[in-house]
Design an enzyme around this catalytic site. Structure first.
Site, PDB file in Angstrom:
ATOM      1  N   THR A  10      43.275  -5.165  52.143  1.00 24.08           N
ATOM      2  CA  THR A  10      43.005  -6.191  51.128  1.00 24.08           C
ATOM      3  C   THR A  10      43.873  -5.954  49.891  1.00 24.08           C
ATOM      4  O   THR A  10      44.521  -6.879  49.382  1.00 24.08           O
ATOM      5  CB  THR A  10      41.514  -6.208  50.745  1.00 24.08           C
ATOM      6  OG1 THR A  10      40.745  -6.247  51.946  1.00 24.08           O
ATOM      7  CG2 THR A  10      41.189  -7.428  49.909  1.00 24.08           C
ATOM      8  N   GLN A  46      34.936 -17.952  52.775  1.00 23.95           N
ATOM      9  CA  GLN A  46      35.492 -17.281  53.957  1.00 23.95           C
ATOM     10  C   GLN A  46      36.038 -18.282  54.979  1.00 23.95           C
ATOM     11  O   GLN A  46      37.007 -17.988  55.683  1.00 23.95           O
ATOM     12  CB  GLN A  46      34.395 -16.405  54.591  1.00 23.95           C
ATOM     13  CG  GLN A  46      34.918 -15.277  55.455  1.00 23.95           C
ATOM     14  CD  GLN A  46      35.325 -14.058  54.661  1.00 23.95           C
ATOM     15  OE1 GLN A  46      34.638 -13.654  53.738  1.00 23.95           O
ATOM     16  NE2 GLN A  46      36.446 -13.452  55.008  1.00 23.95           N
ATOM     17  N   GLY A  83      32.988  -4.949  56.201  1.00 22.85           N
ATOM     18  CA  GLY A  83      32.548  -4.448  54.902  1.00 22.85           C
ATOM     19  C   GLY A  83      32.780  -5.431  53.772  1.00 22.85           C
ATOM     20  O   GLY A  83      33.431  -6.463  53.931  1.00 22.85           O
ATOM     21  N   ASP A  84      32.213  -5.139  52.639  1.00 23.27           N
ATOM     22  CA  ASP A  84      32.449  -5.837  51.367  1.00 23.27           C
ATOM     23  C   ASP A  84      31.903  -4.873  50.311  1.00 23.27           C
ATOM     24  O   ASP A  84      31.824  -3.662  50.572  1.00 23.27           O
ATOM     25  CB  ASP A  84      31.729  -7.202  51.350  1.00 23.27           C
ATOM     26  CG  ASP A  84      32.186  -8.102  50.195  1.00 23.27           C
ATOM     27  OD1 ASP A  84      33.242  -8.745  50.331  1.00 23.27           O
ATOM     28  OD2 ASP A  84      31.502  -8.154  49.150  1.00 23.27           O
ATOM     29  N   LYS A 140      33.136 -14.903  61.021  1.00 25.26           N
ATOM     30  CA  LYS A 140      33.771 -13.630  60.628  1.00 25.26           C
ATOM     31  C   LYS A 140      33.665 -13.481  59.129  1.00 25.26           C
ATOM     32  O   LYS A 140      33.987 -14.414  58.387  1.00 25.26           O
ATOM     33  CB  LYS A 140      35.258 -13.653  61.036  1.00 25.26           C
ATOM     34  CG  LYS A 140      35.999 -12.382  60.660  1.00 25.26           C
ATOM     35  CD  LYS A 140      35.807 -11.293  61.692  1.00 25.26           C
ATOM     36  CE  LYS A 140      36.212  -9.907  61.208  1.00 25.26           C
ATOM     37  NZ  LYS A 140      35.104  -9.180  60.526  1.00 25.26           N
ATOM     38  N   LYS A 144      29.117 -14.664  56.293  1.00 24.92           N
ATOM     39  CA  LYS A 144      28.940 -13.555  55.337  1.00 24.92           C
ATOM     40  C   LYS A 144      27.496 -13.104  55.411  1.00 24.92           C
ATOM     41  O   LYS A 144      26.610 -13.885  55.752  1.00 24.92           O
ATOM     42  CB  LYS A 144      29.237 -14.033  53.915  1.00 24.92           C
ATOM     43  CG  LYS A 144      29.518 -12.917  52.943  1.00 24.92           C
ATOM     44  CD  LYS A 144      30.974 -12.501  53.013  1.00 24.92           C
ATOM     45  CE  LYS A 144      31.295 -11.302  52.156  1.00 24.92           C
ATOM     46  NZ  LYS A 144      32.764 -11.134  52.052  1.00 24.92           N
TER      47      LYS A 144
HETATM   48  P1  NDP Z   1      33.667  -1.731  46.584  1.00 23.93           P
HETATM   49  O1  NDP Z   1      32.206  -1.600  46.742  1.00 23.93           O
HETATM   50  O2  NDP Z   1      34.566  -0.769  47.251  1.00 23.93           O
HETATM   51  O3  NDP Z   1      34.053  -1.730  45.030  1.00 23.93           O
HETATM   52  C1  NDP Z   1      33.546  -2.678  44.156  1.00 23.93           C
HETATM   53  C2  NDP Z   1      34.037  -2.382  42.764  1.00 23.93           C
HETATM   54  O4  NDP Z   1      33.661  -3.455  41.905  1.00 23.93           O
HETATM   55  C3  NDP Z   1      33.432  -1.136  42.167  1.00 23.93           C
HETATM   56  O5  NDP Z   1      34.322  -0.574  41.251  1.00 23.93           O
HETATM   57  C4  NDP Z   1      32.196  -1.699  41.477  1.00 23.93           C
HETATM   58  O6  NDP Z   1      31.720  -0.891  40.428  1.00 23.93           O
HETATM   59  C5  NDP Z   1      32.707  -3.003  40.940  1.00 23.93           C
HETATM   60  N1  NDP Z   1      31.576  -3.953  40.844  1.00 23.93           N
HETATM   61  C6  NDP Z   1      30.786  -4.362  41.865  1.00 23.93           C
HETATM   62  N2  NDP Z   1      29.825  -5.198  41.437  1.00 23.93           N
HETATM   63  C7  NDP Z   1      30.014  -5.293  40.124  1.00 23.93           C
HETATM   64  C8  NDP Z   1      29.341  -6.022  39.116  1.00 23.93           C
HETATM   65  N3  NDP Z   1      28.271  -6.801  39.378  1.00 23.93           N
HETATM   66  N4  NDP Z   1      29.838  -5.916  37.860  1.00 23.93           N
HETATM   67  C9  NDP Z   1      30.920  -5.144  37.574  1.00 23.93           C
HETATM   68  N5  NDP Z   1      31.593  -4.431  38.514  1.00 23.93           N
HETATM   69  C10 NDP Z   1      31.144  -4.512  39.752  1.00 23.93           C
HETATM   70  O7  NDP Z   1      34.019  -3.231  47.025  1.00 23.93           O
HETATM   71  P2  NDP Z   1      35.420  -3.855  47.432  1.00 23.93           P
HETATM   72  O8  NDP Z   1      36.516  -3.205  46.690  1.00 23.93           O
HETATM   73  O9  NDP Z   1      35.469  -3.915  48.904  1.00 23.93           O
HETATM   74  O10 NDP Z   1      35.219  -5.359  46.914  1.00 23.93           O
HETATM   75  C11 NDP Z   1      35.662  -5.806  45.632  1.00 23.93           C
HETATM   76  C12 NDP Z   1      35.821  -7.306  45.654  1.00 23.93           C
HETATM   77  O11 NDP Z   1      36.802  -7.672  46.637  1.00 23.93           O
HETATM   78  C13 NDP Z   1      34.574  -8.108  46.018  1.00 23.93           C
HETATM   79  O12 NDP Z   1      34.586  -9.326  45.315  1.00 23.93           O
HETATM   80  C14 NDP Z   1      34.770  -8.391  47.503  1.00 23.93           C
HETATM   81  O13 NDP Z   1      34.050  -9.535  47.917  1.00 23.93           O
HETATM   82  C15 NDP Z   1      36.262  -8.621  47.540  1.00 23.93           C
HETATM   83  N6  NDP Z   1      36.913  -8.481  48.833  1.00 23.93           N
HETATM   84  C16 NDP Z   1      36.799  -7.330  49.563  1.00 23.93           C
HETATM   85  C17 NDP Z   1      37.451  -7.205  50.767  1.00 23.93           C
HETATM   86  C18 NDP Z   1      37.425  -5.958  51.559  1.00 23.93           C
HETATM   87  O14 NDP Z   1      38.108  -5.911  52.592  1.00 23.93           O
HETATM   88  N7  NDP Z   1      36.704  -4.928  51.164  1.00 23.93           N
HETATM   89  C19 NDP Z   1      38.241  -8.320  51.330  1.00 23.93           C
HETATM   90  C20 NDP Z   1      38.362  -9.455  50.457  1.00 23.93           C
HETATM   91  C21 NDP Z   1      37.698  -9.512  49.269  1.00 23.93           C
HETATM   92  P3  NDP Z   1      30.396   0.011  40.641  1.00 23.93           P
HETATM   93  O15 NDP Z   1      30.820   1.153  41.479  1.00 23.93           O
HETATM   94  O16 NDP Z   1      29.989   0.400  39.278  1.00 23.93           O
HETATM   95  O17 NDP Z   1      29.386  -0.869  41.319  1.00 23.93           O
HETATM   96  O1  2IT Z   2      35.714 -11.090  51.596  1.00 21.08           O
HETATM   97  C1  2IT Z   2      36.300 -10.702  52.624  1.00 21.08           C
HETATM   98  O2  2IT Z   2      37.236 -11.317  53.127  1.00 21.08           O
HETATM   99  C2  2IT Z   2      35.867  -9.413  53.209  1.00 21.08           C
HETATM  100  N1  2IT Z   2      34.991  -8.764  52.648  1.00 21.08           N
HETATM  101  C3  2IT Z   2      36.477  -8.925  54.488  1.00 21.08           C
HETATM  102  C4  2IT Z   2      35.871  -9.629  55.670  1.00 21.08           C
HETATM  103  C5  2IT Z   2      36.259  -9.091  57.015  1.00 21.08           C
HETATM  104  O3  2IT Z   2      35.692  -9.600  57.995  1.00 21.08           O
HETATM  105  O4  2IT Z   2      37.089  -8.189  57.129  1.00 21.08           O
END
Ligand code: NDP
Ligand code: 2IT
Length: 443
Positions: free
Chosen positions: A208, A110, A164-165, A89, A125
């Site tokens: 999250t 993860q 998603g991520d 997952k 992942k």
């Molecule tokens: P989104 O794509 O919704 O947003 C990502 C954000 O981070 C954007 O503002 C983006 O800016 C910025 N960003 C991405 N890559 C870079 C980079 N290389 N340098 C600087 N800024 C960057 O992703 P999420 O909000 O879903 O994910 C954010 C973080 O949270 C990640 O690390 C992800 O692994 C983690 N995460 C997400 C979960 C989820 O459920 N979605 C669960 C647990 C963890 P820009 O638009 O300019 O690219």
């Molecule tokens: O980093 C993470 O935990 C996620 N992007 C969410 C993973 C999931 O299966 O909901």
């Protein structure tokens, strides 16, 4: 040499071109050392060697046609890291920086994160170096359909359940799901983060960010503190950042800055989240546009968000976005708590600095587990062919985050490292997986 040190050296040697993966393994194995070395069964059964080698890695070609008729090719990945306690997952990341090292680090994290949720989910992942920025909806759909055409052979509701991520949100999950359904002629919970009309769970979008703030709230409460009246800096402006900001604001905190990969905005009056949501969720624009509708806000190009004075910092963008200099700036400005919304946003050096200076630090595998936890709840609802209300899922999410806090802080205390939540999370997450691996034999 100790067992953990020996395995770490082997991992570094065997994966020398994978810096992010090595970083994640170094953090985990270093904090597991005293615990693992006092349990000789782990060495006898090769638990760490097996834990650090993915069960399976799938790498594939993703060909698609852009709007000008040109054929494009991207790399596709799915790392099925560990299935000891449940089906693989974990999310899918679409970003030009995606490499095998990044997907392996995320898959490795993860395993422990999913274990901490208490739900039966293994670790995996995937993703692609595809860049969704500036692509039309049709191009996104073409890419997702091609990606799923190959991925569909390797996943299933009892095998591997992606979500998603970065770069993969509701739109992408919809296209991926549609293609899976068409190819397999099944309607199952094979992906999470689905739309509400076709099997998605209420609260998954918020999970999250909300979960991050719930665990920080509990941690603060047990230290005689709260979000009320606190100044908070949140990096990123994506899914995690937006809903973390929303929950901080609901709890009486003031978020004064957010960012994207181009720069950051500072709003002394407090971030107006409706403006951010309109820019990011509706128009898919840049955070710089925020200043057009907020008169006291300023935009700064490039890095530097951690120089803004705050009580609490929530890095919610990407890996290694908070380095040693940033940590020093936060400490100097009186920041007393950091919670990782992103995966591994804090470098090893910065983490050490924060901990040495008594900043309360909650690592991503605990702090951002709310997303995958509600994904687990989405799987349950799909299996039961039912759906729960927003309030019900939100309540379960909060319970899970409070339980995670209690288990990581209890374990930290047990090993004589009170408030070291890195050690607490790594050991607490490891225990259940390692026990399951021991009981299942050498597989
Ligand atoms: P989104 O794509 O919704 O947003 C990502 C954000 O981070 C954007 O503002 C983006 O800016 C910025 N960003 C991405 N890559 C870079 C980079 N290389 N340098 C600087 N800024 C960057 O992703 P999420 O909000 O879903 O994910 C954010 C973080 O949270 C990640 O690390 C992800 O692994 C983690 N995460 C997400 C979960 C989820 O459920 N979605 C669960 C647990 C963890 P820009 O638009 O300019 O690219
Ligand atoms: O980093 C993470 O935990 C996620 N992007 C969410 C993973 C999931 O299966 O909901």
């Amino acid at each position: 040499m100790s067992y953990t040190k020996r395995v770490l050296e082997e991992v570094i040697k065997k994966n020398s071109n994978e810096p992010e993966f090595i970083q994640a393994v170094t953090e985990v194995l270093t904090s597991l050392q005293p615990y693992v070395d006092s349990h000789p069964d782990y060495e006898k059964e090769g638990v760490l060697e097996r834990l650090c080698e993915p069960e399976r890695i799938v790498m594939f070609r993703v060909p698609w046609v852009d709007d000008s008729g040109k054929v494009r090719v991207n790399k596709g990945y799915r790392v099925q890291f560990n299935s000891a306690i449940g089906p693989y997952k974990g999310g899918l990341r679409f970003h030009p920086s995606v490499s095998l090292s990044i997907i392996k680090f995320l898959g490795f994290e993860q395993i422990f994160k999913n274990s901490l949720t208490g739900l039966p989910m293994g670790g995996g992942k995937g993703g692609s170096d595809f860049d969704p920025k500036g692509k039309s909806d049709r191009e996104i759909m073409a890419f997702c359909q091609s990606f799923m055409t190959e991925l569909s052979r390797h996943i299933g509701p009892d095998t591997d359940v992606p979500a998603g991520d970065i770069g993969v949100g509701a739109r992408e999950v919809g296209y991926l799901y549609g293609q899976y359904k068409r190819l397999t002629n099944t309607f199952t919970g094979v992906l999470t983060g689905k739309g509400l009309t076709y099997g998605g769970s209420l609260t998954r979008t918020e999970a999250t960010g909300y979960g991050l703030v719930y665990i920080m709230e509990e941690m603060l409460r047990q230290h005689g503190q709260s979000f009320e009246g606190k100044t908070v800096v949140v990096s990123g402006a994506g899914n995690v950042a937006i809903y973390a900001t929303q929950k901080v604001q609901q709890l009486g905190g003031k978020v004064v800055a957010m960012s994207d990969s181009d720069g950051f905005v500072y709003d002394p009056d407090g971030i107006d989240l409706a403006v951010v949501k309109e820019i990011k969720e509706v128009r898919r624009g840049r955070i710089s546009e925020y200043v057009d509708s907020r008169k006291n806000a300023t935009y700064t190009k490039g890095r530097g968000i951690w120089n803004i004075k705050c009580d609490i910092a929530l890095p919610c963008a990407t890996q290694n976005e908070l380095n040693a200099d940033d940590a020093k700036a936060l400490i100097k400005n009186g920041c007393f708590a950091v919670g990782e919304g992103a995966n591994m946003p804090t470098t090893l050096e910065a983490t050490e600095l924060l901990q040495q200076n008594k900043v309360l630090f909650v690592p991503g595998k605990a702090a951002n587990a709310g997303g995958v936890a509600v994904s687990g709840l989405e799987m349950s609802q799909n299996s039961m062919r039912t759906s729960w209300t927003f309030e019900e899922v939100d309540r379960k999410l909060k319970d899970i985050m409070v339980n995670i806090y209690n288990s990581i802080s209890t374990v930290a205390k047990e090993v004589g490292q009170e408030d070291n939540f890195v050690v607490g999370a790594n050991i607490a997450g490891f225990k259940k997986v390692a026990d399951a691996m021991l009981k299942q034999g050498i597989v």
